[in-house]
Design a protein around this motif. Structure first.
Motif, PDB file in Angstrom:
ATOM      1  N   ALA A  92      25.391 -10.023  67.539  1.00 15.05           N
ATOM      2  CA  ALA A  92      26.508  -9.205  67.079  1.00 15.05           C
ATOM      3  C   ALA A  92      26.762  -9.511  65.614  1.00 15.05           C
ATOM      4  O   ALA A  92      26.480 -10.611  65.123  1.00 15.05           O
ATOM      5  N   ILE A 102      36.269  -7.997  64.692  1.00 11.35           N
ATOM      6  CA  ILE A 102      35.403  -7.083  65.429  1.00 11.35           C
ATOM      7  C   ILE A 102      34.001  -7.675  65.473  1.00 11.35           C
ATOM      8  O   ILE A 102      33.497  -8.184  64.474  1.00 11.35           O
ATOM      9  N   TYR A 104      30.256  -6.421  66.781  1.00 13.66           N
ATOM     10  CA  TYR A 104      29.584  -5.210  67.244  1.00 13.66           C
ATOM     11  C   TYR A 104      28.068  -5.349  67.090  1.00 13.66           C
ATOM     12  O   TYR A 104      27.565  -6.060  66.228  1.00 13.66           O
ATOM     13  N   SER A 105      27.375  -4.674  67.988  1.00 13.95           N
ATOM     14  CA  SER A 105      25.918  -4.584  67.936  1.00 13.95           C
ATOM     15  C   SER A 105      25.557  -3.130  67.740  1.00 13.95           C
ATOM     16  O   SER A 105      26.388  -2.315  67.351  1.00 13.95           O
ATOM     17  N   TYR A 109      30.705  -3.049  71.258  1.00 12.45           N
ATOM     18  CA  TYR A 109      31.607  -3.735  70.345  1.00 12.45           C
ATOM     19  C   TYR A 109      32.675  -4.463  71.136  1.00 12.45           C
ATOM     20  O   TYR A 109      32.882  -4.222  72.323  1.00 12.45           O
ATOM     21  N   GLY A 120      36.865  -3.282  74.194  1.00  8.70           N
ATOM     22  CA  GLY A 120      35.528  -2.947  73.742  1.00  8.70           C
ATOM     23  C   GLY A 120      34.672  -2.419  74.860  1.00  8.70           C
ATOM     24  O   GLY A 120      35.174  -1.981  75.906  1.00  8.70           O
ATOM     25  N   VAL A 249      23.071  -2.384  62.687  1.00  2.00           N
ATOM     26  CA  VAL A 249      24.419  -2.913  62.495  1.00  2.00           C
ATOM     27  C   VAL A 249      24.787  -3.022  61.020  1.00  2.00           C
ATOM     28  O   VAL A 249      25.814  -3.607  60.673  1.00  2.00           O
ATOM     29  N   ARG A 256      28.425   0.387  59.010  1.00  5.57           N
ATOM     30  CA  ARG A 256      28.649   0.114  60.424  1.00  5.57           C
ATOM     31  C   ARG A 256      28.060   1.223  61.289  1.00  5.57           C
ATOM     32  O   ARG A 256      27.892   2.351  60.830  1.00  5.57           O
ATOM     33  N   LEU A 260      31.505   3.382  66.044  1.00  2.00           N
ATOM     34  CA  LEU A 260      32.792   2.747  65.772  1.00  2.00           C
ATOM     35  C   LEU A 260      33.795   3.746  65.213  1.00  2.00           C
ATOM     36  O   LEU A 260      35.001   3.650  65.479  1.00  2.00           O
TER      37      LEU A 260
END
Length: 300
Positions: A92, A102, A104-105, A109, A120, A249, A256, A260
């Protein structure tokens, strides 16, 4: 006189009953807490153990009155998550804002708020939830915050992680193959009478053993070469897949994932607002800088 004493006893009974009930409840919670501590290893507490816990076990194991919240919780979660990313336990990208983290991958997220709330989707959420729970406990020792970026740039990912092992296997394979070729060559020379075969009744048997040994060495050498080639090809595919995930990512273009921005709720707005605030702050720093402070300006 009897009626007065009965009234007094009747007035005391509810209080004593409540006290007994509270004591009994505390004993049950303490017994359940001991059972949970024996059942689960909180030093290696992860998503699987968290999923196995019932609501009663969770409430018994973690006392809400002692939970860590606020900025301290976010600091602990950030340090723990980044260490798990460094050790490749979690994939992540971690970003920290004032009251929000945050992670996220390319496909999921997790948003962690200062009060300990987590929202998420995907595997990232599954990996982050136990981390937040552990970091909210004062008894959990959080590792030191790693320095620098915890994820490498796509171009920094090597093709193979075990070049020495592949080289050793190639040397062994070459030795096996060479030995097999020598044995088969000797067998061929004996068979064509270029070399005189050993005399005796066991000459034919010895020649066939020479042939079998030569074929065996050749097959072993070829098998090892195929293993090395397969390992290198697998490493190449894994490295390219990892590079693609890093690009997804935003490690290459600092963008991003698009999903997202498509989320419902206030998370996308909060992320954009934080980015705008950070950009405005950097612009203010640039505009407020004294030109005389420039390293290229002459000293007065």
């Amino acid at each position: 006189m009897s009626d007065a004493s009965d009234d007094a006893v009747g007035e005391r009974d509810p209080e004593s009953g409540d006290a007994d009930a509270a004591a009994s409840a505390d004993e049950e919670i303490e017994a359940l807490r001991q059972e949970v501590e024996e059942k689960y290893d909180f030093e290696n507490f992860g998503p699987q153990e968290m999923a196995e816990m019932s609501q009663e076990e969770w409430e018994a194991a973690f006392d809400p009155d002692t939970w860590i919240t606020g900025e301290e919780l976010l600091d602990r979660v950030e340090a723990d998550l980044k260490n798990r990313v460094v050790t490749r336990d979690v994939f992540a990208r971690i970003e920290r804002f004032d009251d929000l983290i945050i992670a996220y991958s390319d496909s999921g997220y997790a948003a962690i708020y200062a009060d300990g709330t987590v929202e998420g989707s995907g595997t990232v959420l599954r990996d982050v939830k136990p981390t937040v729970a552990l970091c909210s406990m004062d008894s959990y020792d959080v590792p030191e915050m790693p320095e620098g970026e915890v994820l490498p740039q796509p171009q920094e990912v090597p093709e193979s992680s075990d070049a020495l092992g592949n080289t050793v296997l190639q040397v062994v394979a070459a030795a096996q193959l060479l030995a097999g070729v020598v044995l088969l060559g000797a067998w061929g020379l004996y068979l064509t009478n270029i070399l005189s075969p050993p005399s005796g009744n066991s000459a034919t048997l010895n020649l066939w053993l020479l042939f079998v040994a030569g074929v065996g060495f050749v097959l072993i050498g070829l098998f090892l070469f195929v293993m090395v080639a397969n390992a290198r090809l697998s490493d190449k595919f894994r490295a390219e897949e990892f590079r693609n995930r890093l690009r997804a990512v935003g490690l290459e273009d600092d963008e991003r994932p698009e999903f997202l921005d498509e989320l419902e709720g206030d998370l996308p707005d909060r992320i954009r607002a934080a980015d705008e605030e950070m950009a405005a702050g950097s612009e203010d720093d640039e505009s407020g800088r004294d030109p005389d402070d420039s390293p290229d300006s002459p000293a007065t």
